[in-house]
Design a protein around this motif. Structure first.
Motif, PDB file in Angstrom:
ATOM      1  N   ALA A 120       0.836  -1.205   0.000  1.00 47.07           N
ATOM      2  CA  ALA A 120       0.000   0.000   0.000  1.00 47.07           C
ATOM      3  C   ALA A 120       0.870   1.253   0.000  1.00 47.07           C
ATOM      4  CB  ALA A 120      -0.935  -0.008   1.213  1.00 47.07           C
ATOM      5  N   ALA A 121       1.944   1.241   0.798  1.00 50.93           N
ATOM      6  CA  ALA A 121       2.852   2.388   0.826  1.00 50.93           C
ATOM      7  C   ALA A 121       3.529   2.580  -0.526  1.00 50.93           C
ATOM      8  CB  ALA A 121       3.898   2.197   1.926  1.00 50.93           C
ATOM      9  N   LEU A 122       3.948   1.491  -1.148  1.00 50.83           N
ATOM     10  CA  LEU A 122       4.570   1.586  -2.470  1.00 50.83           C
ATOM     11  C   LEU A 122       3.608   2.153  -3.499  1.00 50.83           C
ATOM     12  CD1 LEU A 122       6.651  -1.701  -2.737  1.00 50.83           C
ATOM     13  CD2 LEU A 122       7.521   0.630  -2.828  1.00 50.83           C
ATOM     14  N   LEU A 123       2.367   1.715  -3.443  1.00 53.01           N
ATOM     15  CA  LEU A 123       1.369   2.210  -4.387  1.00 53.01           C
ATOM     16  C   LEU A 123       1.112   3.705  -4.183  1.00 53.01           C
ATOM     17  CD1 LEU A 123      -1.123  -0.786  -4.454  1.00 53.01           C
ATOM     18  CD2 LEU A 123       0.510  -0.106  -6.228  1.00 53.01           C
ATOM     19  N   ARG A 124       1.096   4.135  -2.920  1.00 56.75           N
ATOM     20  CA  ARG A 124       0.941   5.574  -2.656  1.00 56.75           C
ATOM     21  C   ARG A 124       2.136   6.340  -3.212  1.00 56.75           C
ATOM     22  NH1 ARG A 124      -1.168   3.611   2.125  1.00 56.75           N
ATOM     23  NH2 ARG A 124       0.810   3.855   3.240  1.00 56.75           N
ATOM     24  N   GLN A 125       3.349   5.796  -3.007  1.00 52.39           N
ATOM     25  CA  GLN A 125       4.552   6.451  -3.527  1.00 52.39           C
ATOM     26  C   GLN A 125       4.533   6.496  -5.047  1.00 52.39           C
ATOM     27  OE1 GLN A 125       7.992   4.405  -2.102  1.00 52.39           O
ATOM     28  NE2 GLN A 125       7.842   5.221  -0.021  1.00 52.39           N
TER      29      GLN A 125
END
Length: 89
Positions: free
Chosen positions: A56-61
């Motif tokens: 999820a963090a990677l997708l936000r980034q």
């Protein structure tokens, strides 16, 4: 009715049936592509040993920048090059 009209109508029916078969084949291929893409993404996530939270963090980034190895490190994910090479064999 004339013979010419009968032939044209028969030809039309035949082509409609053919179109239905082609549309079904297209839908099947699109479904298979979607399943293959999902499996590929799943394998990439497993290879990178990413948790759902890290993903999820990677997708936000990725919404603001291109993901790269540094982005993986930033969220605490690990990526082992040797592991992915062994999977290819």
């Amino acid at each position: 009715m004339s013979e010419k009209l009968d032939k044209l109508r028969a030809s039309l029916e035949k082509e409609k049936e053919r179109r239905i078969k082609i549309n079904n084949r297209i839908e099947s291929l699109e479904r298979r592509i979607q399943e293959a893409e999902a499996a590929e993404v799943n394998e990439m996530v497993r290879t990178a040993k990413v948790t759902p939270e890290q993903l999820a963090a990677l997708l936000r980034q990725s919404a603001t920048s291109t993901p790269n190895p540094a982005a993986l490190s930033a969220v605490g994910a690990t990526f082992s090059k040797e592991d992915s090479d062994e999977d290819d064999e």
